[in-house]
Scaffold this motif. Structure first.
Motif, PDB file in Angstrom:
ATOM      1  N   GLY A   1       0.841  -1.184  -0.164  1.00  0.00           N
ATOM      2  CA  GLY A   1      -0.070   0.009  -0.104  1.00  0.00           C
ATOM      3  C   GLY A   1       0.896   1.315  -0.095  1.00  0.00           C
ATOM      4  O   GLY A   1       2.063   1.192  -0.142  1.00  0.00           O
ATOM      5  N   PHE A   2       0.201   2.444   0.399  1.00  0.00           N
ATOM      6  CA  PHE A   2       0.955   3.599   0.227  1.00  0.00           C
ATOM      7  C   PHE A   2       1.915   3.857   1.132  1.00  0.00           C
ATOM      8  O   PHE A   2       3.168   4.097   0.845  1.00  0.00           O
ATOM      9  N   ILE A   3       1.785   3.733   2.565  1.00  0.00           N
ATOM     10  CA  ILE A   3       2.808   3.965   3.547  1.00  0.00           C
ATOM     11  C   ILE A   3       3.845   2.875   3.581  1.00  0.00           C
ATOM     12  O   ILE A   3       5.027   2.830   3.661  1.00  0.00           O
TER      13      ILE A   3
ATOM     14  N   LEU B   1       4.161  -9.184   3.447  1.00  0.00           N
ATOM     15  CA  LEU B   1       2.676  -9.984   3.424  1.00  0.00           C
ATOM     16  C   LEU B   1       1.646  -9.032   2.901  1.00  0.00           C
ATOM     17  O   LEU B   1       1.225  -8.072   3.718  1.00  0.00           O
ATOM     18  N   ASP B   2       1.015  -9.159   1.844  1.00  0.00           N
ATOM     19  CA  ASP B   2      -0.111  -8.321   1.356  1.00  0.00           C
ATOM     20  C   ASP B   2      -1.034  -9.112   0.654  1.00  0.00           C
ATOM     21  O   ASP B   2      -0.623  -9.667  -0.186  1.00  0.00           O
ATOM     22  N   PHE B   3      -2.361  -8.718   0.786  1.00  0.00           N
ATOM     23  CA  PHE B   3      -3.370  -9.373   0.088  1.00  0.00           C
ATOM     24  C   PHE B   3      -3.658  -8.840  -1.208  1.00  0.00           C
ATOM     25  O   PHE B   3      -4.479  -9.367  -1.816  1.00  0.00           O
ATOM     26  N   LEU B   4      -3.092  -7.773  -1.475  1.00  0.00           N
ATOM     27  CA  LEU B   4      -3.417  -7.059  -2.820  1.00  0.00           C
ATOM     28  C   LEU B   4      -4.942  -6.578  -2.876  1.00  0.00           C
ATOM     29  O   LEU B   4      -5.422  -7.184  -3.960  1.00  0.00           O
TER      30      LEU B   4
ATOM     31  N   TYR C   1      -7.816  -3.751  -3.431  1.00  0.00           N
ATOM     32  CA  TYR C   1      -7.648  -2.585  -4.617  1.00  0.00           C
ATOM     33  C   TYR C   1      -6.664  -1.522  -4.254  1.00  0.00           C
ATOM     34  O   TYR C   1      -6.293  -0.951  -5.108  1.00  0.00           O
ATOM     35  N   ALA C   2      -6.191  -1.541  -2.808  1.00  0.00           N
ATOM     36  CA  ALA C   2      -5.291  -0.527  -2.461  1.00  0.00           C
ATOM     37  C   ALA C   2      -3.804  -0.964  -2.540  1.00  0.00           C
ATOM     38  O   ALA C   2      -3.055  -0.272  -2.620  1.00  0.00           O
ATOM     39  N   GLY C   3      -3.673  -2.455  -2.847  1.00  0.00           N
ATOM     40  CA  GLY C   3      -2.294  -2.918  -2.894  1.00  0.00           C
ATOM     41  C   GLY C   3      -1.879  -2.948  -4.146  1.00  0.00           C
ATOM     42  O   GLY C   3      -2.519  -3.246  -5.091  1.00  0.00           O
TER      43      GLY C   3
ATOM     44  N   GLY D   1      -0.855 -12.840   0.516  1.00  0.00           N
ATOM     45  CA  GLY D   1      -1.855 -13.361   1.393  1.00  0.00           C
ATOM     46  C   GLY D   1      -2.574 -12.588   2.277  1.00  0.00           C
ATOM     47  O   GLY D   1      -2.272 -11.301   2.406  1.00  0.00           O
ATOM     48  N   ASP D   2      -3.472 -13.192   3.278  1.00  0.00           N
ATOM     49  CA  ASP D   2      -4.391 -12.435   3.912  1.00  0.00           C
ATOM     50  C   ASP D   2      -3.852 -12.451   5.178  1.00  0.00           C
ATOM     51  O   ASP D   2      -3.517 -13.619   5.904  1.00  0.00           O
ATOM     52  N   ILE D   3      -3.884 -11.222   6.076  1.00  0.00           N
ATOM     53  CA  ILE D   3      -3.408 -11.362   7.473  1.00  0.00           C
ATOM     54  C   ILE D   3      -4.600 -12.237   8.348  1.00  0.00           C
ATOM     55  O   ILE D   3      -4.154 -12.503   9.463  1.00  0.00           O
TER      56      ILE D   3
ATOM     57  N   VAL E   1       0.495  -0.110  13.500  1.00  0.00           N
ATOM     58  CA  VAL E   1       0.534   1.278  13.027  1.00  0.00           C
ATOM     59  C   VAL E   1      -1.058   1.916  13.197  1.00  0.00           C
ATOM     60  O   VAL E   1      -1.934   1.113  12.585  1.00  0.00           O
ATOM     61  N   GLY E   2      -1.192   2.857  13.756  1.00  0.00           N
ATOM     62  CA  GLY E   2      -2.443   3.403  14.240  1.00  0.00           C
ATOM     63  C   GLY E   2      -2.720   4.772  13.657  1.00  0.00           C
ATOM     64  O   GLY E   2      -1.759   5.416  13.046  1.00  0.00           O
ATOM     65  N   THR E   3      -3.854   5.413  14.032  1.00  0.00           N
ATOM     66  CA  THR E   3      -4.250   6.616  13.630  1.00  0.00           C
ATOM     67  C   THR E   3      -4.463   7.520  14.584  1.00  0.00           C
ATOM     68  O   THR E   3      -5.071   7.185  15.460  1.00  0.00           O
TER      69      THR E   3
ATOM     70  N   SER F   1      -0.705  11.115  12.149  1.00  0.00           N
ATOM     71  CA  SER F   1      -1.422  11.926  11.633  1.00  0.00           C
ATOM     72  C   SER F   1      -1.545  11.640   9.982  1.00  0.00           C
ATOM     73  O   SER F   1      -1.118  10.623   9.509  1.00  0.00           O
ATOM     74  N   ASN F   2      -2.434  12.459   9.418  1.00  0.00           N
ATOM     75  CA  ASN F   2      -2.913  12.225   8.004  1.00  0.00           C
ATOM     76  C   ASN F   2      -1.394  12.089   7.039  1.00  0.00           C
ATOM     77  O   ASN F   2      -0.590  13.109   6.980  1.00  0.00           O
ATOM     78  N   ASN F   3      -1.102  11.254   6.353  1.00  0.00           N
ATOM     79  CA  ASN F   3       0.109  11.064   5.687  1.00  0.00           C
ATOM     80  C   ASN F   3      -0.265  11.716   4.143  1.00  0.00           C
ATOM     81  O   ASN F   3      -1.343  11.619   3.736  1.00  0.00           O
ATOM     82  N   TYR F   4       0.822  12.105   3.386  1.00  0.00           N
ATOM     83  CA  TYR F   4       0.676  12.626   2.079  1.00  0.00           C
ATOM     84  C   TYR F   4       1.944  12.411   1.348  1.00  0.00           C
ATOM     85  O   TYR F   4       3.012  12.326   2.092  1.00  0.00           O
TER      86      TYR F   4
HETATM   87  P1  NAD Z   1      -3.625   1.577   1.889  1.00  0.00           P
HETATM   88  O1  NAD Z   1      -4.655   1.432   1.917  1.00  0.00           O
HETATM   89  O2  NAD Z   1      -2.640   2.220   0.998  1.00  0.00           O
HETATM   90  O3  NAD Z   1      -2.772   0.223   1.778  1.00  0.00           O
HETATM   91  C1  NAD Z   1      -3.211  -0.905   2.696  1.00  0.00           C
HETATM   92  C2  NAD Z   1      -2.681  -2.301   2.375  1.00  0.00           C
HETATM   93  O4  NAD Z   1      -3.003  -2.931   3.227  1.00  0.00           O
HETATM   94  C3  NAD Z   1      -2.897  -2.510   0.868  1.00  0.00           C
HETATM   95  O5  NAD Z   1      -1.467  -2.821   0.320  1.00  0.00           O
HETATM   96  C4  NAD Z   1      -3.490  -3.888   0.983  1.00  0.00           C
HETATM   97  O6  NAD Z   1      -3.364  -4.645  -0.059  1.00  0.00           O
HETATM   98  C5  NAD Z   1      -3.369  -4.371   2.274  1.00  0.00           C
HETATM   99  N1  NAD Z   1      -4.258  -5.052   3.010  1.00  0.00           N
HETATM  100  C6  NAD Z   1      -5.427  -4.928   3.161  1.00  0.00           C
HETATM  101  N2  NAD Z   1      -6.248  -5.794   3.808  1.00  0.00           N
HETATM  102  C7  NAD Z   1      -5.156  -6.796   3.870  1.00  0.00           C
HETATM  103  C8  NAD Z   1      -5.120  -8.091   4.340  1.00  0.00           C
HETATM  104  N3  NAD Z   1      -6.487  -8.645   5.086  1.00  0.00           N
HETATM  105  N4  NAD Z   1      -4.023  -8.971   4.505  1.00  0.00           N
HETATM  106  C9  NAD Z   1      -2.995  -8.458   3.955  1.00  0.00           C
HETATM  107  N5  NAD Z   1      -2.915  -7.267   3.553  1.00  0.00           N
HETATM  108  C10 NAD Z   1      -4.246  -6.460   3.267  1.00  0.00           C
HETATM  109  O7  NAD Z   1      -3.193   2.307   3.497  1.00  0.00           O
HETATM  110  P2  NAD Z   1      -2.148   3.277   4.117  1.00  0.00           P
HETATM  111  O8  NAD Z   1      -2.486   4.414   3.759  1.00  0.00           O
HETATM  112  O9  NAD Z   1      -0.684   2.854   3.537  1.00  0.00           O
HETATM  113  O10 NAD Z   1      -2.146   3.066   5.502  1.00  0.00           O
HETATM  114  C11 NAD Z   1      -1.369   2.165   6.035  1.00  0.00           C
HETATM  115  C12 NAD Z   1      -1.637   1.791   7.489  1.00  0.00           C
HETATM  116  O11 NAD Z   1      -1.279   3.059   8.268  1.00  0.00           O
HETATM  117  C13 NAD Z   1      -2.989   1.544   8.003  1.00  0.00           C
HETATM  118  O12 NAD Z   1      -3.092   0.712   9.086  1.00  0.00           O
HETATM  119  C14 NAD Z   1      -3.887   2.989   8.287  1.00  0.00           C
HETATM  120  O13 NAD Z   1      -4.926   2.841   9.167  1.00  0.00           O
HETATM  121  C15 NAD Z   1      -2.511   3.594   8.815  1.00  0.00           C
HETATM  122  N6  NAD Z   1      -2.630   5.259   8.662  1.00  0.00           N
HETATM  123  C16 NAD Z   1      -2.822   5.770   7.612  1.00  0.00           C
HETATM  124  C17 NAD Z   1      -2.626   7.050   7.672  1.00  0.00           C
HETATM  125  C18 NAD Z   1      -2.696   7.881   6.193  1.00  0.00           C
HETATM  126  O14 NAD Z   1      -2.804   9.187   6.071  1.00  0.00           O
HETATM  127  N7  NAD Z   1      -2.888   7.161   5.041  1.00  0.00           N
HETATM  128  C19 NAD Z   1      -2.684   7.945   8.428  1.00  0.00           C
HETATM  129  C20 NAD Z   1      -2.450   7.189   9.972  1.00  0.00           C
HETATM  130  C21 NAD Z   1      -2.600   5.850   9.939  1.00  0.00           C
END
Ligand code: NAD
Ligand code: TYD
Length: 336
Positions: free
Chosen positions: A10-12, A31-34, A36-38, A57-59, A121-123, A175-178
């Protein structure tokens, strides 16, 4: 160290893996389930790195998680989640499943095969709206959306495994990432890519909601500091210290792209929309000496430049299933 990164496509997570491979000698299993966001394109070029391995794979898959941990692994950092508040309003179940139940599976697996550190990783959204001042780690949890409620549950469950079973759990609340590789359904990449394409920028409500923005490279550096030096049982806020209204962010993007103000469209507000987030990250600075480096305007300029230079990446991402969601559920809700 061998680190299991869950949700690393995913993003972060993908930015974090790049940091690990570039700046440390750690080994990484992703380990990532890919969902829509992966997106494996986020990790392009790393496939051949001998210190990196990808497992689809799925967590929530207990056997798979147990197998990976048994390799063994020194540390686990969990990014895997459903992460978009608007989607949690449309489909809360999938958030509860991945964000809460998925974490329960990871924690149980860590009881069987201990790791040296588990970083959840929390928010900052778990604190709910902070109308004045800053939220510190002792602040009450007051989540407003199914997304933030599922994340609050995950934090509490993880910390209970420290108290009850002695697992080395640490929680980071960001906090909110960009920045680069953010899925273009979130405010900043959605507005940048819409503005490039002369599409409307749908501002919810009056646009005066405040978010505290952190550049993703800073967030990843902060997470690495917490992973390497954070204390078990502790929560660390990780904020950018850049509080801006959504309208300020929107105007900055339009100016940067030299696009007209008329692209702004005020649309129906998000139900349960939190008015303001603002984090006190003093503990992280005091205890681990970490502070974000990027200045917000400079980080946003770099981000706009990245989306201008990577049109193929977001054009692909904005097609297919995403387009279906955008055109039906999302546009219907905001009445655009
Ligand atoms: P994202 O949606 O871009 O990525 C999430 C990833 O998790 C994806 O690659 C997806 O395929 C994978 N995923 C989803 N369900 C899964 C599963 N069941 N098993 C394995 N993989 C799975 O999210 P992000 O923005 O990169 O955020 C990452 C983490 O940071 C999250 O836990 C989010 O709550 C936390 N967070 C994000 C922000 C932000 O601004 N984006 C801010 C604070 C905290
Ligand atoms: P978002 O990027 O979804 O992050 P979060 O809800 O996790 O903070 O939204 C950031 C802010 O932007 C939030 O106040 C909602 C607002 N927003 C809009 O005004 N229009 C949009 O199209 C989106 C996606 C968000």
């Amino acid at each position: 160290m061998k680190i299991l990164v869950t949700g690393g496509a995913g993003f972060i997570g993908s930015n974090f893996i790049r940091l690990l491979l570039q700046e440390t000698s750690h080994q990484v299993v992703n380990l990532d389930f890919l969902t829509y966001a992966g997106n494996l394109e986020n990790l392009q070029g790393l496939e051949k790195n001998k210190r990196y391995r990808f497992v689809k794979g799925d967590i929530r898959d207990r056997k798979l998680v147990e197998r990976i941990l048994a390799e063994p692994v020194d540390a686990l950092i969990n990014f895997a989640a459903e992460s978009h508040v608007d989607r949690s309003i449309l489909d809360p179940q999938s958030f509860i499943q991945t964000n809460y139940f998925g974490v329960a599976v990871l924690l149980e697996a860590c009881r069987k095969t201990p790791v040296k550190i588990y970083l959840q990783v929390g928010t900052d959204e778990v604190y709910g709206p902070i109308l004045k001042g800053l939220a510190d780690e002792a602040g009450p949890l007051n989540p407003s959306s199914p997304y933030s409620a599922s994340k609050a549950g995950a934090d509490l469950l993880a910390l209970s495994y420290h108290k009850t079973f002695g697992l080395p759990i640490t929680v980071a609340r960001m906090s909110n990432n960009y920045g680069p590789f953010q899925f273009p359904e979130k405010l900043i990449p959605l507005f940048i890519t819409n503005a490039i394409a002369d599409q409307p920028l749908p501002v919810y409500g009056d646009g005066q909601q405040v978010r505290d923005w952190i550049f993703v490279e800073d967030a990843c550096a902060g997470l690495l500091a917490i992973l390497e030096e954070g204390q078990p049982g502790e929560i660390y806020n990780l904020g950018g210290g850049n509080q801006r209204t959504n309208l300020e962010v929107t105007q900055f993007i339009l100016n940067e792209l030299k696009k007209p103000k008329r692209l702004i469209k005020f649309v129906a507000d998000r139900p349960g929309h939190d008015r303001r987030y603002a984090l006190d990250s003093g503990k992280l600075k005091k205890q681990l000496g970490f502070e974000p480096a990027a200045d917000f305007e400079n980080g946003l300029k770099r981000t706009v430049k990245w989306y201008l230079e990577n049109r193929n990446w977001w054009r692909r991402v904005k097609s297919g299933k995403y387009l279906e969601y955008y055109r039906t559920q999302y546009q219907k809700r905001i009445g655009l």
